[in-house]
Motif scaffolding. Structure first.
Motif, PDB file in Angstrom:
ATOM      1  N   ASP A 499       0.809  -1.220   0.000  1.00 60.10           N
ATOM      2  CA  ASP A 499       0.000   0.000   0.000  1.00 60.10           C
ATOM      3  C   ASP A 499       0.844   1.272   0.000  1.00 60.10           C
ATOM      4  OD1 ASP A 499      -2.291  -1.553   0.085  1.00 60.10           O
ATOM      5  OD2 ASP A 499      -2.413  -1.519   2.281  1.00 60.10           O
ATOM      6  N   VAL A 500       2.166   1.122  -0.037  1.00 63.08           N
ATOM      7  CA  VAL A 500       3.054   2.284   0.010  1.00 63.08           C
ATOM      8  C   VAL A 500       3.676   2.465  -1.383  1.00 63.08           C
ATOM      9  CG1 VAL A 500       5.033   3.372   1.127  1.00 63.08           C
ATOM     10  CG2 VAL A 500       3.583   1.786   2.416  1.00 63.08           C
ATOM     11  N   PRO A 501       3.410   3.581  -2.054  1.00 59.57           N
ATOM     12  CA  PRO A 501       4.001   3.803  -3.386  1.00 59.57           C
ATOM     13  C   PRO A 501       5.527   3.760  -3.309  1.00 59.57           C
ATOM     14  CG  PRO A 501       2.275   5.409  -2.937  1.00 59.57           C
ATOM     15  CD  PRO A 501       2.527   4.684  -1.650  1.00 59.57           C
ATOM     16  N   PRO A 502       6.194   3.240  -4.324  1.00 61.09           N
ATOM     17  CA  PRO A 502       7.664   3.147  -4.301  1.00 61.09           C
ATOM     18  C   PRO A 502       8.359   4.474  -4.060  1.00 61.09           C
ATOM     19  CG  PRO A 502       6.756   1.868  -6.116  1.00 61.09           C
ATOM     20  CD  PRO A 502       5.615   2.624  -5.522  1.00 61.09           C
ATOM     21  N   GLN A 503       7.797   5.566  -4.629  1.00 64.23           N
ATOM     22  CA  GLN A 503       8.437   6.869  -4.429  1.00 64.23           C
ATOM     23  C   GLN A 503       8.382   7.289  -2.953  1.00 64.23           C
ATOM     24  OE1 GLN A 503       5.925   6.151  -6.474  1.00 64.23           O
ATOM     25  NE2 GLN A 503       6.169   7.106  -8.515  1.00 64.23           N
ATOM     26  N   LEU A 504       7.256   6.979  -2.288  1.00 66.77           N
ATOM     27  CA  LEU A 504       7.127   7.313  -0.871  1.00 66.77           C
ATOM     28  C   LEU A 504       8.056   6.438  -0.035  1.00 66.77           C
ATOM     29  CD1 LEU A 504       5.811   8.939   1.363  1.00 66.77           C
ATOM     30  CD2 LEU A 504       3.902   7.297   1.371  1.00 66.77           C
ATOM     31  N   THR A 505       8.206   5.183  -0.427  1.00 70.09           N
ATOM     32  CA  THR A 505       9.155   4.300   0.262  1.00 70.09           C
ATOM     33  C   THR A 505      10.553   4.899   0.231  1.00 70.09           C
ATOM     34  OG1 THR A 505       7.949   2.233  -0.059  1.00 70.09           O
ATOM     35  CG2 THR A 505      10.343   2.068   0.129  1.00 70.09           C
ATOM     36  N   GLN A 506      10.941   5.426  -0.940  1.00 77.66           N
ATOM     37  CA  GLN A 506      12.279   6.010  -1.059  1.00 77.66           C
ATOM     38  C   GLN A 506      12.432   7.232  -0.143  1.00 77.66           C
ATOM     39  OE1 GLN A 506      15.064   4.994  -2.637  1.00 77.66           O
ATOM     40  NE2 GLN A 506      13.948   3.105  -3.110  1.00 77.66           N
ATOM     41  N   ALA A 507      11.431   8.090  -0.117  1.00 78.82           N
ATOM     42  CA  ALA A 507      11.505   9.273   0.741  1.00 78.82           C
ATOM     43  C   ALA A 507      11.584   8.875   2.211  1.00 78.82           C
ATOM     44  CB  ALA A 507      10.305  10.175   0.483  1.00 78.82           C
ATOM     45  N   ARG A 508      10.801   7.874   2.576  1.00 83.16           N
ATOM     46  CA  ARG A 508      10.791   7.442   3.977  1.00 83.16           C
ATOM     47  C   ARG A 508      12.079   6.723   4.360  1.00 83.16           C
ATOM     48  NH1 ARG A 508       4.332   5.754   4.728  1.00 83.16           N
ATOM     49  NH2 ARG A 508       3.649   7.932   5.093  1.00 83.16           N
ATOM     50  N   LEU A 509      12.685   6.017   3.426  1.00 85.02           N
ATOM     51  CA  LEU A 509      13.981   5.395   3.720  1.00 85.02           C
ATOM     52  C   LEU A 509      15.023   6.462   4.041  1.00 85.02           C
ATOM     53  CD1 LEU A 509      14.185   2.520   1.070  1.00 85.02           C
ATOM     54  CD2 LEU A 509      14.104   2.260   3.570  1.00 85.02           C
ATOM     55  N   TRP A 510      14.972   7.584   3.334  1.00 86.27           N
ATOM     56  CA  TRP A 510      15.918   8.664   3.640  1.00 86.27           C
ATOM     57  C   TRP A 510      15.569   9.340   4.959  1.00 86.27           C
ATOM     58  CZ3 TRP A 510      20.573   9.245   2.169  1.00 86.27           C
ATOM     59  CH2 TRP A 510      20.993   8.776   0.924  1.00 86.27           C
ATOM     60  N   LEU A 511      14.279   9.407   5.286  1.00 84.01           N
ATOM     61  CA  LEU A 511      13.892   9.936   6.597  1.00 84.01           C
ATOM     62  C   LEU A 511      14.427   9.039   7.708  1.00 84.01           C
ATOM     63  CD1 LEU A 511      12.269  11.891   8.376  1.00 84.01           C
ATOM     64  CD2 LEU A 511      10.292  10.393   8.060  1.00 84.01           C
ATOM     65  N   VAL A 512      14.342   7.750   7.517  1.00 79.80           N
ATOM     66  CA  VAL A 512      14.879   6.795   8.495  1.00 79.80           C
ATOM     67  C   VAL A 512      16.382   6.976   8.644  1.00 79.80           C
ATOM     68  CG1 VAL A 512      15.282   4.338   8.933  1.00 79.80           C
ATOM     69  CG2 VAL A 512      13.026   5.117   8.175  1.00 79.80           C
TER      70      VAL A 512
END
Length: 534
Positions: A499-512
């Motif tokens: 349910d998480v778009p790939p682009q959002l996954t990338q942004a959140r990985l950088w937030l992590v």
């Protein structure tokens, strides 16, 4: 940083309003979020000199800034008698993320405020008559963390332990050792602790109890503190000053400065010339120096070794002694501000709901080594650093030992472990974090995401303030806040999933990753490890 951008915009707006801007424009984050993201009192600070009404000047500045908004600024408002409040777009926090990960653990939240100033930090410095008791851990954690803060702010700290290795207490300790060795009675005023019996059993029959006991204490203290991650650059012996003649040289130096006189068979320091209520004895009528003279000699030696600033960390029971030592330093020709004395309150140790008494001489001693064995060095250090050093502290061993979310140590370290778990899952799923410049950080709009970034934005200020105020507990408070905000993000914002778009996954990985950098910096300043799992 955003503060610099806003300050530059304010200077330009003040120029258009015909008002001279101060060299330093103060900007801070309002205590309440509804008042905006940043606020300044510059209109209040300059209105009188400019012959303007503060609120009217603030309104003029707000109009200029709203007509041509600086980067990231959504709106500018006037509040109260003349505060200028900025509301920012989320993009300013996305820039914070970029700054954090680009500068990394080595460079983010680092300043050169100290400009290479050499600082001697003397702390713990227990009498060499037994192990460090549990309460001594507070001084160890505080002193070492302060040194870490000084270093991150451009100072050159030097950790020093002062061994008060002459005088009556050393003699009583040696006599207590020998009495236990011989099966006799410990002398009046001697040391009753079980450790005395244990060490006496180790002591060779032909050993000098004074010298053997001294070395045994030093070894135990060094090993205990190093087990807590505290390493000293110098272990300074008071006896060494007697052997070198430094104490006599210091007295000669004070005489040369005209601040010493002889009366009633004793040698006196003219402390009243420096504001003290009475003069102080340096050498008693029997020729024995008081503790004042060796301590002045010790600080004279520190300056002679090239230190620009001296910081002593003492217990609150030394309060009455601070002034006379600063006077002694001043009497030698030094600026008294080159000596800082930090007074810390003592620790109450609680186990099983009951207070544990701490007294080496009475024999009721819980050693720091025992506490470290029980709860671990990380838990001990962070707990000792939860509060300001000038407040009394209760150290509850049962709570510190527990692995529960109400344990602040577990709570903070678990946040870093969760970061590592996200990284592991990404690896297992072959999700690779793409280069930062190709990732759309504007997708980070959830309040949980933005809260993590707000904490990261505050870290440089926290580190600078904690150093300036000698307050490592401010870093502890920040680390706990970031951990809490990351736990909230972890709960509400899935990083990966169908349910998480790939682009959002990338942004959140950088937030992590940004959160990892921040936690790593904060925990390192506290001397606490950042575990990958719990």
């Amino acid at each position: 940083m955003i503060r610099d951008d806003l300050a530059d915009a304010l200077r330009a707006a003040m120029a258009r309003a015909g008002v001279d801007a101060p060299d330093d424009i103060h900007l801070e984050r309002p205590a309440r979020r509804e008042h905006g993201d940043w606020s300044t009192n510059v209109a209040l600070a300059t209105a009188k000199k400019a012959g303007r009404n503060p609120r009217e000047l603030a309104a003029d500045l707000a109009k200029v800034l709203n007509d041509e908004p600086p980067r990231h600024v959504a709106s500018v408002e006037v509040a109260g008698p003349g505060f200028v409040n900025f509301r920012l777009n989320d993009s300013w926090l996305h820039d914070v993320l970029t700054e954090v990960v680009q500068e990394g653990v080595d460079d983010y939240a680092r300043t050169d405020a100290g400009a290479g100033t050499k600082v001697n930090v003397e702390f713990v410095s227990t009498n060499p008559t037994g192990p460090v008791h549990a309460g001594g851990g507070r001084w160890a954690a505080y002193g070492d963390s302060l040194c870490r803060l000084l270093e991150r702010n451009g100072y050159v700290p030097h950790r020093e332990f002062y061994l008060n290795d002459r005088g009556v207490q050393m003699q009583l300790f040696a006599q207590s050792l020998q009495a236990r060795k011989d099966g006799g009675t410990v002398p009046e005023g001697g040391y009753q602790g079980e450790y005395v019996a244990e060490w006496a059993a180790e002591m060779p029959e032909d050993a000098d109890p004074l010298e053997w006991g001294y070395e045994r204490v030093k070894r135990d203290v060094r090993e205990t503190l190093e087990g807590m991650g505290v390493h000293f650059d110098t272990w300074f012996s008071e006896r060494s000053m007697v052997a070198s003649g430094a104490i006599d040289d210091t007295l000669d130096d004070l005489r040369a400065h005209g601040v010493v006189y002889d009366a009633d068979g004793a040698v006196w320091l003219r402390t009243t010339d420096f504001g003290d209520d009475k003069d102080r004895v340096l050498v008693k009528s029997d020729g024995e120096p008081t503790y004042v003279l060796p301590d002045i000699a010790y600080h004279r030696d520190k300056f002679a070794r090239g230190f620009d600033l001296l910081i002593d960390i003492w217990g609150a029971d030394h309060h009455g002694y601070v002034q006379r030592l600063k006077i002694g330093v001043q009497a030698l020709g030094h600026d008294p501000n080159e000596l800082e004395v930090i007074l810390g309150q003592f620790v109450t140790l609680v186990r099983g709901g009951e207070e544990v008494k701490l007294s080496k001489r009475a024999g009721d001693v819980v050693t720091l080594g025992e506490v470290l064995d029980d709860v671990g060095p990380d838990a001990a250090r962070l707990t000792f650093l939860l509060q300001s050093i000038d407040t009394k502290q209760v150290f509850d061993i049962d709570l510190v030992r527990s692995q529960a979310m109400d344990n602040p140590v577990y709570y903070v370290q678990y946040a870093h472990a969760r970061i590592s778990s996200i990284e592991r899952v990404a690896g297992e799923r072959s999700v690779v974090r793409e280069p930062l410049d190709g990732v759309d950080l504007s997708l980070l709009t959830h309040e949980r995401e933005l809260d993590v970034l707000r904490s990261l934005a505050e870290l440089p200020d926290v580190v600078a303030l904690a150093c300036a105020e000698r307050a490592p507990h401010k870093v502890t408070t920040w680390v706990r806040e970031l951990a809490g905000r990351f736990h909230g993000f972890y709960h509400d914002c899935y990083v990966m999933g169908t349910d998480v778009p790939p682009q959002l996954t990338q942004a959140r990985l950088w937030l992590v990753e940004a959160a990892r950098v921040g936690l790593a910096i904060g925990l390192d300043l506290l001397g606490v490890s950042a575990p990958d799992s719990m």
